[in-house]
Design a protein around this motif. Structure first.
Motif, PDB file in Angstrom:
ATOM      1  N   SER A 177     -10.548  21.009  11.506  1.00  0.00           N
ATOM      2  CA  SER A 177     -11.248  19.987  12.265  1.00  0.00           C
ATOM      3  C   SER A 177     -10.342  19.428  13.351  1.00  0.00           C
ATOM      4  O   SER A 177      -9.115  19.411  13.209  1.00  0.00           O
ATOM      5  CB  SER A 177     -11.695  18.835  11.351  1.00  0.00           C
ATOM      6  OG  SER A 177     -12.613  19.286  10.377  1.00  0.00           O
ATOM      7  N   VAL A 178     -10.968  18.960  14.414  1.00  0.00           N
ATOM      8  CA  VAL A 178     -10.260  18.295  15.500  1.00  0.00           C
ATOM      9  C   VAL A 178     -10.925  16.946  15.710  1.00  0.00           C
ATOM     10  O   VAL A 178     -12.149  16.847  15.797  1.00  0.00           O
ATOM     11  CB  VAL A 178     -10.312  19.117  16.798  1.00  0.00           C
ATOM     12  CG1 VAL A 178      -9.648  18.353  17.945  1.00  0.00           C
ATOM     13  CG2 VAL A 178      -9.628  20.466  16.597  1.00  0.00           C
ATOM     14  N   GLY A 179     -10.107  15.893  15.782  1.00  0.00           N
ATOM     15  CA  GLY A 179     -10.637  14.560  15.998  1.00  0.00           C
ATOM     16  C   GLY A 179     -10.555  14.155  17.460  1.00  0.00           C
ATOM     17  O   GLY A 179      -9.618  14.536  18.173  1.00  0.00           O
ATOM     18  N   PHE A 180     -11.540  13.383  17.898  1.00  0.00           N
ATOM     19  CA  PHE A 180     -11.574  12.862  19.269  1.00  0.00           C
ATOM     20  C   PHE A 180     -11.870  11.367  19.246  1.00  0.00           C
ATOM     21  O   PHE A 180     -12.724  10.900  18.483  1.00  0.00           O
ATOM     22  CB  PHE A 180     -12.672  13.537  20.092  1.00  0.00           C
ATOM     23  CG  PHE A 180     -12.410  14.964  20.463  1.00  0.00           C
ATOM     24  CD1 PHE A 180     -11.854  15.283  21.700  1.00  0.00           C
ATOM     25  CD2 PHE A 180     -12.727  15.987  19.584  1.00  0.00           C
ATOM     26  CE1 PHE A 180     -11.620  16.614  22.048  1.00  0.00           C
ATOM     27  CE2 PHE A 180     -12.499  17.325  19.925  1.00  0.00           C
ATOM     28  CZ  PHE A 180     -11.941  17.632  21.154  1.00  0.00           C
ATOM     29  N   ASP A 181     -11.190  10.631  20.103  1.00  0.00           N
ATOM     30  CA  ASP A 181     -11.580   9.272  20.421  1.00  0.00           C
ATOM     31  C   ASP A 181     -12.839   9.354  21.281  1.00  0.00           C
ATOM     32  O   ASP A 181     -13.200  10.430  21.778  1.00  0.00           O
ATOM     33  CB  ASP A 181     -10.429   8.602  21.180  1.00  0.00           C
ATOM     34  CG  ASP A 181     -10.766   7.200  21.637  1.00  0.00           C
ATOM     35  OD1 ASP A 181     -11.287   6.430  20.817  1.00  0.00           O
ATOM     36  OD2 ASP A 181     -10.513   6.884  22.814  1.00  0.00           O
ATOM     37  N   LEU A 182     -13.506   8.222  21.478  1.00  0.00           N
ATOM     38  CA  LEU A 182     -14.743   8.234  22.272  1.00  0.00           C
ATOM     39  C   LEU A 182     -14.539   7.636  23.667  1.00  0.00           C
ATOM     40  O   LEU A 182     -14.547   8.355  24.664  1.00  0.00           O
ATOM     41  CB  LEU A 182     -15.854   7.489  21.534  1.00  0.00           C
ATOM     42  CG  LEU A 182     -17.228   7.510  22.220  1.00  0.00           C
ATOM     43  CD1 LEU A 182     -17.767   8.927  22.323  1.00  0.00           C
ATOM     44  CD2 LEU A 182     -18.214   6.612  21.468  1.00  0.00           C
ATOM     45  N   ASP A 183     -14.326   6.317  23.756  1.00  0.00           N
ATOM     46  CA  ASP A 183     -14.238   5.659  25.062  1.00  0.00           C
ATOM     47  C   ASP A 183     -13.048   6.171  25.870  1.00  0.00           C
ATOM     48  O   ASP A 183     -11.898   6.154  25.399  1.00  0.00           O
ATOM     49  CB  ASP A 183     -14.092   4.146  24.888  1.00  0.00           C
ATOM     50  CG  ASP A 183     -15.367   3.500  24.386  1.00  0.00           C
ATOM     51  OD1 ASP A 183     -16.396   4.187  24.306  1.00  0.00           O
ATOM     52  OD2 ASP A 183     -15.338   2.292  24.060  1.00  0.00           O
TER      53      ASP A 183
END
Length: 216
Positions: free
Chosen positions: A18-24
């Motif tokens: 899995s790869v995590g991403f911030d949003l804003d």
């Protein structure tokens, strides 16, 4: 937490990837959106708010920013007002950051899952992801900085991509690779100095980096 797709996509070696991403300011350009909400709050309350300054500080929790403009006893009510205004005022002027769709496609191309972990509250994080049509598996809102680490660990994120120094803290807390994009308040030099493992100018550079990372 919203799990948009409970299927876990295995890597060829059988391990979950899995790869995590911030949003804003990582996946979503919410500058005009958030500025519009603060402008509406200023108009409704009569309290002058410098929305340009607000936008330059994007990243920390809502209550932290509100504390610059309102006394402590008013912050809960102002947070409620902000969240009530957000769907109608902010979402219509929210856009995807350059390279966002291609970045998510790149994760899919190497057999991975996409996890969004954001400081934005859960409901508005979900709304933003859906409004932009982002192809993600799991959405977790309401976490900032190192507090994101537990969610990233839970979903097996090997890397976390964000624009803020708090996102570097998040990756560290999850024992994940800290990938910074210089699309927010911090430039490449600041992100490098803070200790990001990788610093990219924006998400357009992410697919090439990921191809090498996933091959290791």
């Amino acid at each position: 937490m919203l799990d948009l797709d409970s299927r876990k996509i295995p890597r060829p070696d059988g391990a979950d990837f899995s790869v995590g991403f911030d949003l804003d300011l990582t996946l979503a350009d919410t500058r005009a959106a958030i500025a519009a909400v603060y402008a509406a709050i200023a108009a409704e309350t009569g309290v002058p708010i410098d929305v340009d300054t607000v936008v330059r500080r994007l990243g920390p929790p809502l209550e932290v920013e509100l504390a610059y403009w309102f006394p402590p006893e008013r912050i809960p009510a102002m947070a409620d007002l902000y969240r009530a205004l957000y769907p109608d005022v902010a979402l219509p002027v929210t856009e995807a950051m350059p390279g966002a769709a291609a970045a998510l496609e790149a994760v899919r191309a190497v057999g991975g899952r996409v996890v969004v972990v954001s400081g934005k509250n859960q409901r508005d994080t979900e709304r933003t992801v859906r409004f932009l049509g982002l192809d993600v598996d799991t959405v977790v809102g309401g976490l900032f900085g190192a507090d994101k680490g537990a969610a990233l660990r839970e979903h097996g994120a090997r890397a976390y991509i964000g624009d803020h120094t708090g996102d570097v803290d998040a990756a560290r807390a999850a024992s994940a690779v800290a990938v910074a994009v210089a699309t927010g308040a911090f430039d490449s030099a600041a992100l490098t100095a803070y200790g990001a493992d990788v610093v990219l100018p924006d998400l357009n550079a992410f697919p090439e980096w990921l191809a090498g990372f996933a091959a290791v």
